[in-house]
Design a protein around this motif. Structure first.
Motif, PDB file in Angstrom:
ATOM      1  N   SER A  72     -47.412-108.472  38.659  1.00 45.31           N
ATOM      2  CA  SER A  72     -47.386-109.258  39.919  1.00 45.31           C
ATOM      3  C   SER A  72     -47.490-108.565  41.135  1.00 45.31           C
ATOM      4  N   GLU A  73     -47.879-109.153  42.425  1.00 45.18           N
ATOM      5  CA  GLU A  73     -48.226-108.491  43.641  1.00 45.18           C
ATOM      6  C   GLU A  73     -46.738-108.363  43.987  1.00 45.18           C
ATOM      7  N   VAL A  77     -43.103-110.783  43.775  1.00 39.65           N
ATOM      8  CA  VAL A  77     -41.990-110.305  43.236  1.00 39.65           C
ATOM      9  C   VAL A  77     -40.768-110.579  44.196  1.00 39.65           C
ATOM     10  N   ALA A  78     -40.971-109.951  45.514  1.00 36.61           N
ATOM     11  CA  ALA A  78     -39.973-110.068  46.384  1.00 36.61           C
ATOM     12  C   ALA A  78     -39.561-111.640  46.448  1.00 36.61           C
ATOM     13  N   GLU A  79     -40.365-112.477  46.754  1.00 34.38           N
ATOM     14  CA  GLU A  79     -40.046-113.985  46.715  1.00 34.38           C
ATOM     15  C   GLU A  79     -39.497-114.211  45.651  1.00 34.38           C
ATOM     16  N   GLU A  80     -39.739-114.264  44.642  1.00 36.32           N
ATOM     17  CA  GLU A  80     -39.242-114.782  43.137  1.00 36.32           C
ATOM     18  C   GLU A  80     -37.723-114.010  43.225  1.00 36.32           C
ATOM     19  N   ALA A  81     -37.623-112.884  43.524  1.00 39.12           N
ATOM     20  CA  ALA A  81     -36.309-112.276  43.345  1.00 39.12           C
ATOM     21  C   ALA A  81     -35.380-112.552  44.610  1.00 39.12           C
ATOM     22  N   GLY A 110     -56.772-103.081  48.673  1.00 38.00           N
ATOM     23  CA  GLY A 110     -55.942-101.749  48.676  1.00 38.00           C
ATOM     24  C   GLY A 110     -54.490-101.893  49.273  1.00 38.00           C
ATOM     25  N   ARG A 111     -54.568-103.028  50.114  1.00 36.72           N
ATOM     26  CA  ARG A 111     -53.102-102.968  50.954  1.00 36.72           C
ATOM     27  C   ARG A 111     -52.119-103.753  50.255  1.00 36.72           C
ATOM     28  N   LEU A 112     -52.373-104.002  49.183  1.00 33.86           N
ATOM     29  CA  LEU A 112     -51.500-104.707  48.069  1.00 33.86           C
ATOM     30  C   LEU A 112     -51.243-103.841  46.940  1.00 33.86           C
ATOM     31  N   VAL A 113     -49.964-104.188  46.593  1.00 34.31           N
ATOM     32  CA  VAL A 113     -49.259-103.168  45.455  1.00 34.31           C
ATOM     33  C   VAL A 113     -48.914-104.273  44.155  1.00 34.31           C
ATOM     34  N   LEU A 114     -49.223-103.923  43.013  1.00 34.79           N
ATOM     35  CA  LEU A 114     -48.886-104.557  41.567  1.00 34.79           C
ATOM     36  C   LEU A 114     -47.902-103.908  40.913  1.00 34.79           C
ATOM     37  N   LEU A 115     -46.827-104.712  40.620  1.00 36.83           N
ATOM     38  CA  LEU A 115     -45.838-104.067  39.747  1.00 36.83           C
ATOM     39  C   LEU A 115     -46.190-104.302  38.118  1.00 36.83           C
ATOM     40  N   SER A 116     -45.578-103.642  37.266  1.00 38.82           N
ATOM     41  CA  SER A 116     -45.773-104.183  35.956  1.00 38.82           C
ATOM     42  C   SER A 116     -44.686-103.283  35.273  1.00 38.82           C
ATOM     43  N   LEU A 117     -44.284-103.913  33.836  1.00 40.38           N
ATOM     44  CA  LEU A 117     -43.233-103.234  33.247  1.00 40.38           C
ATOM     45  C   LEU A 117     -44.219-102.192  32.357  1.00 40.38           C
ATOM     46  N   THR A 118     -43.173-100.946  32.183  1.00 38.26           N
ATOM     47  CA  THR A 118     -43.947 -99.989  31.369  1.00 38.26           C
ATOM     48  C   THR A 118     -43.358-100.558  29.917  1.00 38.26           C
TER      49      THR A 118
END
Length: 190
Positions: A72-73, A77-81, A110-118
């Motif tokens: 997720s962007e 994630v910030a909004e959901e959390a 490139g301005r956006l960052v994605l987070l994912s679980l390892t």
């Protein structure tokens, strides 16, 4: 608990302090109890199941959001959390250093960052969530299943009220003005 102030005692003291002021006591009690319940549950879970995994409540919620929604962007994630993007930056960097999440540039922006679980983050959530859910059972043990459904439904309606009408209400209360900037609590030196 010695020195612990009960919620019932606080409600009685507030009613006495306010005297004859026209207040909505039931509404005040509902909001105060939402806050107190959230604080008590958070503290219990941090001091029990999350402590063993060396996680704060916020770190767990970030892991939970990415676990459930997948990659997720960060803004989502910030909004959901329910946290700021700045808070998420610090939390996600810590989780990344621990090998639980990866941060990657968005493939088309490139301005956006994605987070994912390892894999390690996925394994942690698979292990941790059943214990977390057991503690959710503990903290709601005095409620029946029907009462749990009723509380959950009522709280969903509180959230919807704020999400759907909160901005309009804020604008009306402030005559359309922007809210004052947040303060850190520090005052300028004179």
């Amino acid at each position: 608990m010695p020195g612990h102030r009960s919620i019932t005692q606080a409600e009685k003291l507030a009613a006495a302090k306010l005297g004859g002021a026209p207040i909505r006591a039931e509404r005040m009690a509902a909001v105060a109890n939402i806050y107190r319940a959230a604080s008590a549950v958070r503290q219990h879970l941090e001091n029990s199941v999350l402590r063993g995994a060396d996680l704060t409540w916020t770190a767990f919620v970030v892991l939970w959001v990415v676990w459930i929604w997948g990659e997720s962007e960060t803004r989502h994630v910030a909004e959901e959390a329910g946290i700021s993007k700045g808070t998420l930056t610090g939390v996600s960097r810590t989780l990344e250093k621990r090998g639980l999440v990866t941060r990657a540039a968005h493939p088309t922006d490139g301005r956006l960052v994605l987070l994912s679980l390892t894999e390690e983050g996925e394994a942690l959530m698979q292990r941790l969530f059943p214990a977390f859910n057991d503690e959710e059972g503990f903290v709601t043990a005095q409620l029946t299943e029907e009462e749990c459904r009723s509380v959950a439904d009522g709280l969903r309606r509180v959230v919807l009220q704020v999400e759907e009408q909160g901005e309009e209400r804020r604008l009306a209360l402030l005559d359309g003005a922007a809210p004052a900037p947040r303060r850190s609590g520090r005052r300028p030196q004179r």
